[in-house]
Design an enzyme around this catalytic site. Structure first.
Site: not given
Length: 270
Positions: A75, A213
């Site tokens: 991430c 993201c």
């Protein structure tokens, strides 16, 4: 019995995280269930993902839990947030973070200017279905896809270069989790390119549509470079801000903000 767990909440362009140091979890047996409970926006703290971290020999390790309790392999936004937290707590500006076997080199240039070198990406992995299979799947469900490309940046991404409405993105994101196509699911990126900028929306496996993201930005930028849609440096645009993307010697470097929201205590009843 009630356990008190110290936490920090941060976000990267609206993609929000609850971050906990592993030392505060000594009495917790089921980390996956704890992450689900903390992530709940009605009965917990609320977040897209829970992050557990620790330090060993000046290297930080990070474990990422999705809201469904599953693990995420990478991430980018969480990496920037953790790098900023470490900087605020220790003053360190050059920080190495490991997620599994993936090494992420972070540099805090300023409190809100954090760079992450995520390394190189791959366009040829065993999990990637052929382009023909993706298009056959799309035709079966009458999905309107344009150009597509699979990218592995430590986690799996499918990049769709097409402008789609949010309701259609949700449908396609869900449909593309089919085991027949992506055995372990896939992060689905919807990218629109204008003037060397990528306007991006991402359906994250285990989380659904999120406001931003970081790994999706890296994958979409890498795919855009390969297809000749953008050049380096480029900007990836999300609802609440932008990421600056660069390619250096085959490595993808992401630069952007990370925002501190709060410190608090979470009470866990056993």
């Amino acid at each position: 019995m009630i356990n008190k767990i110290n936490f920090v909440k941060m976000h990267g362009l609206g993609n929000d995280f609850v971050i906990v140091h592993k030392r505060d979890l000594a009495t917790v047996c089921n980390l996956s269930q704890l992450a689900k409970n903390m992530a709940d926006r009605h009965t917990g703290i609320g977040c897209d993902q829970c992050i557990i971290y620790e330090e060993y020999n000046n290297v930080y390790t990070m474990i990422i839990y999705n809201i469904d309790g599953s693990n995420a392999k990478l991430c980018g936004n969480a990496t920037r947030c953790l790098a900023k937290l470490i900087y605020l707590d220790t003053g360190k500006k050059d920080i190495t973070i490991m997620v599994g076997k993936k090494k992420l080199l972070c540099n805090v240039e300023a409190a809100n200017k954090i760079s992450v070198n995520v390394g190189n990406v791959s366009f040829n992995e065993t999990w990637m279905p052929s382009r023909d299979r993706i298009w056959a799947f799309a035709e079966r469900y009458m999905l309107d896809l344009k150009e597509t490309m699979c990218v592995d940046i430590g986690n799996p991404h499918l990049i769709i270069f097409s402008k789609l409405e949010p309701q259609d993105q949700k449908i396609i994101g869900q449909k593309l989790q089919a085991k027949e196509l992506f055995v372990d699911g896939v992060n689905v990126n919807f990218a629109e390119v204008k003037d060397n900028k990528i306007y991006l929306s991402v359906w994250e496996r285990g989380a659904g549509l999120t406001l931003a993201c970081g790994s999706g930005a890296c994958g979409s930028f890498a795919a855009g470079l390969k297809l000749g849609f953008v050049h380096s440096p480029s900007t990836v645009v999300f609802k609440y801000g932008n990421l600056i993307m660069q390619e250096e010697d085959g490595n993808i470097i992401m630069q952007g903000e990370a925002t501190f929201v709060m410190r608090g205590e979470y009470y866990c009843e056993k």
